[in-house]
Design an enzyme around this catalytic site. Structure first.
Site, PDB file in Angstrom:
ATOM      1  N   SER A  23       0.839  -1.189   0.000  1.00 27.98           N
ATOM      2  CA  SER A  23       0.000   0.000   0.000  1.00 27.98           C
ATOM      3  C   SER A  23       0.873   1.237   0.000  1.00 27.98           C
ATOM      4  CB  SER A  23      -0.910   0.027   1.229  1.00 27.98           C
ATOM      5  OG  SER A  23      -1.592   1.269   1.320  1.00 27.98           O
TER       6      SER A  23
ATOM      7  N   TYR B 237      -2.370  -0.499  10.276  1.00 25.15           N
ATOM      8  CA  TYR B 237      -2.443  -0.895   8.871  1.00 25.15           C
ATOM      9  C   TYR B 237      -1.183  -0.466   8.122  1.00 25.15           C
ATOM     10  CZ  TYR B 237      -3.859  -1.029   3.985  1.00 25.15           C
ATOM     11  OH  TYR B 237      -3.897  -1.279   2.636  1.00 25.15           O
TER      12      TYR B 237
END
Length: 250
Positions: free
Chosen positions: A143, A156
């Site tokens: 990501s 995350y």
């Protein structure tokens, strides 16, 4: 089509980006195993996919070693090898954004178990099957939140930073077996899955920071994935490819 007749496993494939990956792979002629905790969702998605390839649903919890080993046993009996693995399963859309000092131990541990431990467990379990392929490719889904230092869900961001680092080490350790490992690192991508992690104002701000001033969708990622899984990237390993519409990293 270099992916025709290849056996590809996609985790988290019942919906969203994972389902888009599976759809494109079936269109390219691959046999795709849609591995997801949501067995019914994976079956529904698999049955909806049309193309020259095949789609098979399998219930998998990537955070559990026994579940990963059971998948390996199934794939051994069914196919005898695996040509590609897409480590897409992750906790993201259900995260409640909050300062990192308010994240509970339980939230941290569950997210890390899926997002970071999961790819490690699954590659380990499928290693003999990947070795049995003539041209195996592992694609870890990272990501660009890592590069942006996005606030509100530090666990995350930390998990995906770990995935990026894992790719580098896996590529080194698996190179001698002819197995390639790369990271596909998406920027903001919007799917049918409801998300609590991005407000409308944040979405517009991120689009404004991109060179391409439009929202990204799952189909904007599939071409890069096909390249990383296919023979055209046979000399590419240990790399991170950002697909983000030219998002400025600040």
């Amino acid at each position: 089509m270099t992916l025709a007749q290849k056996i590809i496993v996609v985790t988290g494939a019942a919906q969203g980006i994972g389902a888009a990956y599976a759809r494109r792979l079936v269109e390219e002629g691959a046999t795709v195993v849609l591995a997801d905790r949501d067995r019914e969702g994976a079956e529904a998605t698999a049955s909806s996919l049309g193309g020259p390839g095949k789609a098979v649903a399998y219930r998998l919890d990537v955070a559990e070693r026994a579940s990963c080993q059971a998948l390996a046993a199934y794939l051994t009996d069914a196919y005898g090898h695996v040509d590609g693995l897409v480590n897409n399963a992750a906790i993201f859309s259900t995260i409640t954004m909050k300062p990192f000092w308010e994240i509970t131990d339980e939230e941290w541990d569950r997210l890390m178990a899926v997002n970071l431990r999961g790819p490690w467990l699954l590659v380990s379990a499928l290693l003999p099957l990947l070795c049995a392929s003539a041209s195996a490719s592992v694609v870890n889904i990272g990501s660009d939140a890592v590069r942006l230092g996005r606030t509100g869900y530090l666990h995350y961001v930390a998990s995906k930073g770990g995935v990026h680092g894992m790719t580098y080490s896996m590529a080194r350790e698996l190179g001698e077996y002819g197995i390639r490992v790369n990271t596909l690192s998406p920027g903001p991508v919007y799917t049918e899955v409801a998300r609590e992690t991005v407000t409308p104002a944040q979405r517009e701000a991120m689009i404004a920071a991109q060179a391409l001033r439009r929202p990204g969708g799952p189909d904007d990622l599939t071409g890069t994935l096909m390249f990383l899984l296919g023979d055209g990237s046979a000399y590419l390993t240990g790399q991170t490819i950002s697909v983000n519409g030219g998002l400025v990293h600040r």
